[in-house]
Write a protein that holds these residues in place. Structure first.
Motif, PDB file in Angstrom:
ATOM      1  N   ALA A   1       8.207  32.683  -2.489  1.00  0.00           N
ATOM      2  CA  ALA A   1       7.319  31.523  -2.349  1.00  0.00           C
ATOM      3  C   ALA A   1       8.121  30.279  -1.963  1.00  0.00           C
ATOM      4  CB  ALA A   1       6.533  31.284  -3.632  1.00  0.00           C
ATOM      5  N   GLN A   2       9.300  30.106  -2.557  1.00  0.00           N
ATOM      6  CA  GLN A   2      10.139  28.963  -2.199  1.00  0.00           C
ATOM      7  C   GLN A   2      10.634  29.087  -0.761  1.00  0.00           C
ATOM      8  OE1 GLN A   2      13.215  28.142  -5.071  1.00  0.00           O
ATOM      9  NE2 GLN A   2      11.796  28.381  -6.785  1.00  0.00           N
ATOM     10  N   ARG A   3      10.947  30.297  -0.341  1.00  0.00           N
ATOM     11  CA  ARG A   3      11.371  30.521   1.048  1.00  0.00           C
ATOM     12  C   ARG A   3      10.263  30.106   2.006  1.00  0.00           C
ATOM     13  NH1 ARG A   3      11.986  35.679   1.067  1.00  0.00           N
ATOM     14  NH2 ARG A   3      13.991  35.559   0.010  1.00  0.00           N
ATOM     15  N   ALA A   4       9.015  30.418   1.681  1.00  0.00           N
ATOM     16  CA  ALA A   4       7.887  30.026   2.538  1.00  0.00           C
ATOM     17  C   ALA A   4       7.817  28.509   2.671  1.00  0.00           C
ATOM     18  CB  ALA A   4       6.578  30.581   1.978  1.00  0.00           C
ATOM     19  N   VAL A   5       8.071  27.813   1.584  1.00  0.00           N
ATOM     20  CA  VAL A   5       8.060  26.346   1.600  1.00  0.00           C
ATOM     21  C   VAL A   5       9.173  25.826   2.504  1.00  0.00           C
ATOM     22  CG1 VAL A   5       8.447  24.266   0.204  1.00  0.00           C
ATOM     23  CG2 VAL A   5       6.995  26.124  -0.671  1.00  0.00           C
ATOM     24  N   LEU A   6      10.382  26.333   2.309  1.00  0.00           N
ATOM     25  CA  LEU A   6      11.524  25.855   3.084  1.00  0.00           C
ATOM     26  C   LEU A   6      11.373  26.182   4.568  1.00  0.00           C
ATOM     27  CD1 LEU A   6      14.388  26.675   0.560  1.00  0.00           C
ATOM     28  CD2 LEU A   6      13.240  24.476   0.966  1.00  0.00           C
ATOM     29  N   GLU A   7      10.826  27.344   4.872  1.00  0.00           N
ATOM     30  CA  GLU A   7      10.583  27.692   6.281  1.00  0.00           C
ATOM     31  C   GLU A   7       9.529  26.764   6.884  1.00  0.00           C
ATOM     32  OE1 GLU A   7       9.765  31.898   6.033  1.00  0.00           O
ATOM     33  OE2 GLU A   7      11.894  32.404   5.988  1.00  0.00           O
ATOM     34  N   ALA A   8       8.546  26.382   6.100  1.00  0.00           N
ATOM     35  CA  ALA A   8       7.532  25.438   6.596  1.00  0.00           C
ATOM     36  C   ALA A   8       8.170  24.087   6.890  1.00  0.00           C
ATOM     37  CB  ALA A   8       6.406  25.292   5.572  1.00  0.00           C
ATOM     38  N   VAL A   9       9.033  23.628   6.008  1.00  0.00           N
ATOM     39  CA  VAL A   9       9.680  22.326   6.210  1.00  0.00           C
ATOM     40  C   VAL A   9      10.583  22.355   7.440  1.00  0.00           C
ATOM     41  CG1 VAL A   9      11.277  20.636   5.181  1.00  0.00           C
ATOM     42  CG2 VAL A   9       9.462  21.654   3.801  1.00  0.00           C
TER      43      VAL A   9
ATOM     44  N   VAL B   1       6.001  14.486   6.645  1.00  0.00           N
ATOM     45  CA  VAL B   1       4.820  15.092   6.025  1.00  0.00           C
ATOM     46  C   VAL B   1       4.871  14.760   4.537  1.00  0.00           C
ATOM     47  CG1 VAL B   1       4.608  16.998   7.674  1.00  0.00           C
ATOM     48  CG2 VAL B   1       6.012  17.290   5.633  1.00  0.00           C
ATOM     49  N   ASP B   2       3.726  14.890   3.868  1.00  0.00           N
ATOM     50  CA  ASP B   2       3.735  14.716   2.418  1.00  0.00           C
ATOM     51  C   ASP B   2       3.710  16.091   1.750  1.00  0.00           C
ATOM     52  OD1 ASP B   2       1.086  15.610   2.541  1.00  0.00           O
ATOM     53  OD2 ASP B   2       0.249  13.602   2.291  1.00  0.00           O
ATOM     54  N   LEU B   3       3.794  16.105   0.430  1.00  0.00           N
ATOM     55  CA  LEU B   3       3.839  17.374  -0.301  1.00  0.00           C
ATOM     56  C   LEU B   3       2.615  18.239  -0.055  1.00  0.00           C
ATOM     57  CD1 LEU B   3       5.340  16.425  -3.781  1.00  0.00           C
ATOM     58  CD2 LEU B   3       6.363  17.862  -2.035  1.00  0.00           C
ATOM     59  N   ASP B   4       1.439  17.622   0.027  1.00  0.00           N
ATOM     60  CA  ASP B   4       0.223  18.408   0.275  1.00  0.00           C
ATOM     61  C   ASP B   4       0.298  19.127   1.616  1.00  0.00           C
ATOM     62  OD1 ASP B   4      -0.932  17.762  -2.147  1.00  0.00           O
ATOM     63  OD2 ASP B   4      -2.112  16.098  -1.333  1.00  0.00           O
ATOM     64  N   ARG B   5       0.817  18.436   2.619  1.00  0.00           N
ATOM     65  CA  ARG B   5       0.933  19.052   3.951  1.00  0.00           C
ATOM     66  C   ARG B   5       1.946  20.191   3.918  1.00  0.00           C
ATOM     67  NH1 ARG B   5      -1.103  21.344   7.878  1.00  0.00           N
ATOM     68  NH2 ARG B   5      -0.059  21.128   9.864  1.00  0.00           N
ATOM     69  N   VAL B   6       3.057  20.001   3.210  1.00  0.00           N
ATOM     70  CA  VAL B   6       4.041  21.085   3.077  1.00  0.00           C
ATOM     71  C   VAL B   6       3.375  22.300   2.452  1.00  0.00           C
ATOM     72  CG1 VAL B   6       6.165  21.832   1.929  1.00  0.00           C
ATOM     73  CG2 VAL B   6       6.053  19.559   2.963  1.00  0.00           C
ATOM     74  N   ALA B   7       2.613  22.085   1.386  1.00  0.00           N
ATOM     75  CA  ALA B   7       1.932  23.191   0.712  1.00  0.00           C
ATOM     76  C   ALA B   7       0.965  23.898   1.660  1.00  0.00           C
ATOM     77  CB  ALA B   7       1.197  22.684  -0.522  1.00  0.00           C
ATOM     78  N   THR B   8       0.248  23.129   2.448  1.00  0.00           N
ATOM     79  CA  THR B   8      -0.695  23.711   3.403  1.00  0.00           C
ATOM     80  C   THR B   8       0.027  24.518   4.480  1.00  0.00           C
ATOM     81  OG1 THR B   8      -2.230  21.893   3.028  1.00  0.00           O
ATOM     82  CG2 THR B   8      -2.533  23.152   5.049  1.00  0.00           C
ATOM     83  N   MET B   9       1.177  24.037   4.901  1.00  0.00           N
ATOM     84  CA  MET B   9       1.952  24.703   5.955  1.00  0.00           C
ATOM     85  C   MET B   9       2.608  25.994   5.473  1.00  0.00           C
ATOM     86  SD  MET B   9       3.842  21.298   7.482  1.00  0.00           S
ATOM     87  CE  MET B   9       5.160  22.215   8.240  1.00  0.00           C
ATOM     88  N   ALA B  10       2.890  26.109   4.180  1.00  0.00           N
ATOM     89  CA  ALA B  10       3.621  27.253   3.641  1.00  0.00           C
ATOM     90  C   ALA B  10       2.682  28.427   3.401  1.00  0.00           C
ATOM     91  CB  ALA B  10       4.323  26.867   2.346  1.00  0.00           C
ATOM     92  N   ALA B  11       3.053  29.573   3.909  1.00  0.00           N
ATOM     93  CA  ALA B  11       2.246  30.786   3.750  1.00  0.00           C
ATOM     94  C   ALA B  11       2.135  31.154   2.273  1.00  0.00           C
ATOM     95  CB  ALA B  11       2.868  31.935   4.523  1.00  0.00           C
ATOM     96  N   GLY B  12       0.915  31.398   1.832  1.00  0.00           N
ATOM     97  CA  GLY B  12       0.678  31.862   0.469  1.00  0.00           C
ATOM     98  C   GLY B  12       0.689  30.778  -0.589  1.00  0.00           C
ATOM     99  N   ILE B  13       0.747  29.512  -0.185  1.00  0.00           N
ATOM    100  CA  ILE B  13       0.777  28.407  -1.141  1.00  0.00           C
ATOM    101  C   ILE B  13      -0.574  27.695  -1.105  1.00  0.00           C
ATOM    102  CG2 ILE B  13       1.855  26.195  -1.721  1.00  0.00           C
ATOM    103  CD1 ILE B  13       3.740  28.499  -2.206  1.00  0.00           C
ATOM    104  N   ASP B  14      -1.151  27.490  -2.282  1.00  0.00           N
ATOM    105  CA  ASP B  14      -2.425  26.778  -2.400  1.00  0.00           C
ATOM    106  C   ASP B  14      -2.137  25.355  -2.871  1.00  0.00           C
ATOM    107  OD1 ASP B  14      -4.903  25.719  -3.035  1.00  0.00           O
ATOM    108  OD2 ASP B  14      -5.459  27.343  -4.414  1.00  0.00           O
ATOM    109  N   PRO B  15      -2.364  24.347  -2.023  1.00  0.00           N
ATOM    110  CA  PRO B  15      -2.044  22.970  -2.408  1.00  0.00           C
ATOM    111  C   PRO B  15      -2.839  22.470  -3.614  1.00  0.00           C
ATOM    112  CG  PRO B  15      -3.248  23.007  -0.334  1.00  0.00           C
ATOM    113  CD  PRO B  15      -2.943  24.429  -0.688  1.00  0.00           C
ATOM    114  N   ASP B  16      -3.938  23.152  -3.957  1.00  0.00           N
ATOM    115  CA  ASP B  16      -4.743  22.737  -5.102  1.00  0.00           C
ATOM    116  C   ASP B  16      -4.338  23.424  -6.400  1.00  0.00           C
ATOM    117  OD1 ASP B  16      -6.308  21.025  -3.533  1.00  0.00           O
ATOM    118  OD2 ASP B  16      -7.554  22.698  -2.875  1.00  0.00           O
ATOM    119  N   ASP B  17      -3.418  24.391  -6.316  1.00  0.00           N
ATOM    120  CA  ASP B  17      -2.968  25.123  -7.500  1.00  0.00           C
ATOM    121  C   ASP B  17      -1.718  24.444  -8.075  1.00  0.00           C
ATOM    122  OD1 ASP B  17      -0.995  27.415  -8.551  1.00  0.00           O
ATOM    123  OD2 ASP B  17      -3.081  27.996  -8.959  1.00  0.00           O
TER     124      ASP B  17
END
Length: 158
Positions: free
Chosen positions: A77-85, A94-110
């Motif tokens: 999950a962290q790899r997905a975040v870093l790859e998105a960034v 971008v802000d944190l919400d956008r990073v979460a949206t960009m990362a595969a398998g990450i729900d920005p509302d969770d």
């Protein structure tokens, strides 16, 4: 940028622009770490392809480093975040919400997923190559003074 399996070692050089040292660690042709120690380690080489590109970037040459092969040895999950960034373009933020949206398998509302995003950025092993300095409103692994200089280089105003 493809490094060869022989590209293994520690490369470091003093940066006047950052008023400190930039250090790159590679293993089997992949960048495994970028850090900012206070002194150049005695065993570090001063010439390396990635280090040369980082210094060209610090001198003002636009580079997004997306072609540099990195080894992200972090949870999936962290790899997905870093790859998105890594996909945040040079000079943009971008802000944190956008990073979460960009990362595969990450729900920005969770809430747990939001913590995953924050942890990934705080523990980013390859700052600059994974440009956490482009994330607004959150301090990643890049030291504050370094992040400020990187944003200045890219013309980012927060």
């Amino acid at each position: 940028m493809t490094l060869t399996a022989d590209d293994t070692g520690v490369y470091a050089r003093q940066s006047d622009r950052l008023d400190g040292v930039v250090q790159v660690g590679t293993a089997s042709g992949r960048v495994v770490a970028v850090s900012f120690p206070t002194t150049v380690p005695d065993d570090a080489a001063s010439d390396g392809a990635v280090l040369d590109r980082l210094f060209a970037y610090l001198a003002g040459e636009e580079d997004d480093f997306r072609d540099v092969t990195v080894a992200l040895t972090v949870p999936t999950a962290q790899r997905a975040v870093l790859e998105a960034v890594r996909n945040v373009p040079y000079g943009q933020t971008v802000d944190l919400d956008r990073v979460a949206t960009m990362a595969a398998g990450i729900d920005p509302d969770d809430e747990a997923d939001r913590e995953t995003v924050q942890t990934a950025l705080r523990e980013n092993p390859v700052p600059i190559l994974v440009p956490d300095h482009r994330v607004r409103g959150f301090a990643g692994a890049t030291p504050t003074a370094v992040a400020s200089t990187l944003r200045e280089i890219e013309g980012i105003r927060l």
